[in-house]
Design a protein around this motif. Sequence first.
Motif, short mmCIF file in Angstrom:
data_model
loop_
_atom_site.label_atom_id
_atom_site.label_comp_id
_atom_site.label_asym_id
_atom_site.label_seq_id
_atom_site.Cartn_x
_atom_site.Cartn_y
_atom_site.Cartn_z
N ARG A 20 61.32 43.47 39.39
CA ARG A 20 61.11 44.52 40.38
C ARG A 20 59.62 44.85 40.51
O ARG A 20 58.87 44.74 39.54
N HIS A 21 59.26 45.27 41.71
CA HIS A 21 57.88 45.64 42.01
C HIS A 21 57.86 46.92 42.82
O HIS A 21 58.73 47.12 43.67
N GLU A 22 56.86 47.75 42.59
CA GLU A 22 56.64 48.91 43.45
C GLU A 22 55.72 48.49 44.59
O GLU A 22 54.91 47.57 44.44
N GLN B 241 59.46 39.58 50.00
CA GLN B 241 59.12 39.07 48.66
C GLN B 241 60.07 39.64 47.60
O GLN B 241 60.49 38.93 46.70
N GLU B 242 60.38 40.93 47.72
CA GLU B 242 61.21 41.60 46.71
C GLU B 242 62.63 41.02 46.69
O GLU B 242 63.26 40.94 45.63
N GLU B 243 63.13 40.60 47.85
CA GLU B 243 64.47 40.01 47.92
C GLU B 243 64.54 38.71 47.13
O GLU B 243 65.61 38.34 46.63
N GLN B 244 63.43 38.01 47.00
CA GLN B 244 63.39 36.73 46.30
C GLN B 244 62.93 36.86 44.85
O GLN B 244 63.08 35.93 44.06
#
Length: 190
Positions: free
Chosen positions: A25-27, A18-21
């Motif tokens: 930014r998310h922790e 998910q973070e790649e898309q």
Amino acid sequence: MTPQTLAKPISPEAYLAQEEQASDRHEYIQGVIKPMAGGTPTHHKLAFNTAITLKIALKKQAYEIFHADQRLWIPSQQIYTYPDVMVTGKPLVLQEGRKDTVLNACLIAEVLSPATKNYDRSEKFHYYRSIPEFQDYLLIEPEQLFVEHYHRQGPKQWSLTEYTAIDEVIHLVSIDCDLALADIYEDIEL
């Protein structure tokens, strides 16, 4: 009224996909994805000043300096996060199978905000302390001239020094580097 159901924890692999898309930014904290708060211009300037000062001081030494967008993985805590400023030793230690996630932070600096300062001082510091290489933690206050410096003294032992004057200098023993408050707070209106 029915009780609210808790979301099923997400795997680290699902988070990374998910973070790649994601555009923001998310922790990742033990199965839970949390959006990271946006920073103010002052927040960004303080983090940038700190990173640049460290970069200049550590030039041609065995360290890497990262600012804002470098992901850190804390495997023992199952945490992915993005410190405001991070110093790692060389060689850089990456998460197995990844080219974008580091493991070996020796110094971390966080610029505080009203929304995150309690977390940065408590749980987040607890998570960071589980990193074997981690030796120095700086908490930088954007509303006033105030930096907290935690330094590892031994297993489960940390010292705290507070800095409140523009002419003070923080000595970072672990990387043998001095960091002047005047450089951190350069061009910051308080």
